[in-house]
Write an enzyme that holds these catalytic residues in place. Structure first.
Site, short mmCIF file in Angstrom:
data_model
loop_
_atom_site.label_atom_id
_atom_site.label_comp_id
_atom_site.label_asym_id
_atom_site.label_seq_id
_atom_site.Cartn_x
_atom_site.Cartn_y
_atom_site.Cartn_z
N LYS A 155 54.47 -17.17 45.91
CA LYS A 155 54.66 -16.43 45.98
C LYS A 155 53.63 -15.66 45.46
O LYS A 155 53.50 -14.11 46.16
CB LYS A 155 55.84 -16.05 44.74
CG LYS A 155 56.21 -14.90 43.56
CD LYS A 155 56.18 -14.21 42.92
CE LYS A 155 55.68 -15.31 42.03
NZ LYS A 155 55.30 -14.82 40.39
N LYS B 51 46.12 -10.80 36.57
CA LYS B 51 46.43 -12.71 36.82
C LYS B 51 46.29 -12.84 38.34
O LYS B 51 46.61 -13.64 38.56
CB LYS B 51 47.91 -11.75 36.72
CG LYS B 51 48.62 -13.24 36.78
CD LYS B 51 48.85 -14.04 35.95
CE LYS B 51 49.18 -16.11 36.75
NZ LYS B 51 51.28 -16.11 35.47
N THR C 228 54.03 -12.37 37.54
CA THR C 228 53.61 -12.39 37.88
C THR C 228 53.81 -11.58 39.18
O THR C 228 54.92 -11.68 39.76
CB THR C 228 52.59 -13.58 38.13
OG1 THR C 228 52.66 -14.44 37.54
CG2 THR C 228 51.69 -13.03 39.36
#
Length: 306
Positions: free
Chosen positions: A237, A169, A95
């Site tokens: 994150k 994503k 990601t």
């Protein structure tokens, strides 16, 4: 085709096992030497660096924490760019930031490399089973060349040019995390208003409120472990990358901002290694309720490959 895998964490290690199970000659690398031991027992070969890997394989797969780690994989000492990139496939499952990656990949392409971004969705159980949905971006010819490797790990969902996989994503995780945060509020409200949590869960599924989070993640709340296989530090994150994409595109982000704040609050209370669904525990604890439900709730990491 000889394949290499970089990043043998919870998701990556299981994805690499499925590549090996599919019969590929597999080389592996991780910053933690011990992470490779289960793969070596399956017949994989340890290599000392990404450069050594790309010199010996046709296709590299990577799954690391985030953008800085990918920069090290490519450009660091012993990085891919210092090896033989000509004609080599690089499938990245991380990601990451689409803008950052499109810029980062330029020298790899200039040396003849063939990049594909294929970030995954699902959970660790999908990685174990080898049926992860994968958002795949890149040139059609490169994706077809890489198809046997990708399909050893999961399901191809093509999204267009390189970098679009990262976009897909991030917005996927945006919706997932918003729903995860909202489910805590809905569950606690229903329980306090008199509906048993398990009854609430059963009647919500299949209706307008249904989602992957509803089906897959609510049992981790019932069990009380909140799924530590995906910790809050990874959620934060991802949310940072989502915030960056929202700013870059000039998109209004009120709900995303509120969700990010709730995940930060969960991390402050319970620590960054607590499970992703701990975002719901914030609401539980503030309300003075516990959404535990007796039952045989199989943890995602306990699923076995079949």
């Amino acid at each position: 085709m000889k394949v290499g895998f970089i990043g043998l964490g919870t998701m990556g290690g299981n994805a690499a096992k499925n590549i090996r199970r599919a019969g590929f000659d597999l080389s592996v690398f991780d910053l933690r030497r011990e992470a490779a031991h289960p793969l070596e027992e399956m017949g994989a070969t340890w290599v000392a660096s990404p450069k050594e890997m790309i010199d010996r394989v046709d296709c590299v797969v990577s799954m690391v924490f985030g953008p800085p780690h990918l920069q090290q994989v490519l450009n660091g000492d012993g990085g891919l760019i210092h090896g033989d990139c000509g004609g080599k496939l690089w499938i990245d499952l991380t990601t990451s930031s689409p803008g950052f990656m499109r810029e980062l990949i330029e020298p790899f392409v200039a040396k003849g490399g063939r990049p594909i971004d294929a970030p995954v969705t699902g959970s660790v159980d999908a990685a174990i089973r080898g049926d992860m949905p994968m958002f795949v971006g890149g040139e059609d010819a490169d994706i077809e060349a890489a198809r046997p490797v990708i399909e050893a790990m999961g399901e191809i969902r093509k999204v267009g040019k390189y970098g679009n996989g990262y976009v897909a994503k991030l917005v996927n995780n945006q919706l997932w995390k918003i729903h995860a945060a909202a489910i805590g509020e809905a569950m606690v409200c229903a329980e306090k208003a008199g509906i048993d949590p398990k009854v609430w869960w059963e009647v919500m599924k299949g209706g307008a409120a249904d989602s992957f989070v509803m089906q897959h993640d609510v049992p981790s709340i019932f069990a009380g472990h909140y799924d530590p296989s995906f910790p809050l530090k990874l959620c934060l994150k991802d949310l940072g990358l989502i915030d960056e994409l929202m700013r870059e595109t000039g998109t209004r982000s009120d709900m995303t901002d509120a969700c990010h704040a709730r995940f930060k609050e969960a991390a402050e209370r319970y620590g960054v290694d607590a499970g992703e669904m701990t975002v719901c525990k914030v609401v539980e604890d503030d309300a003075g309720v516990a959404l535990r439900v007796e039952g045989d709730w199989q943890a995602p990491w306990e699923v076995e490959h079949t």
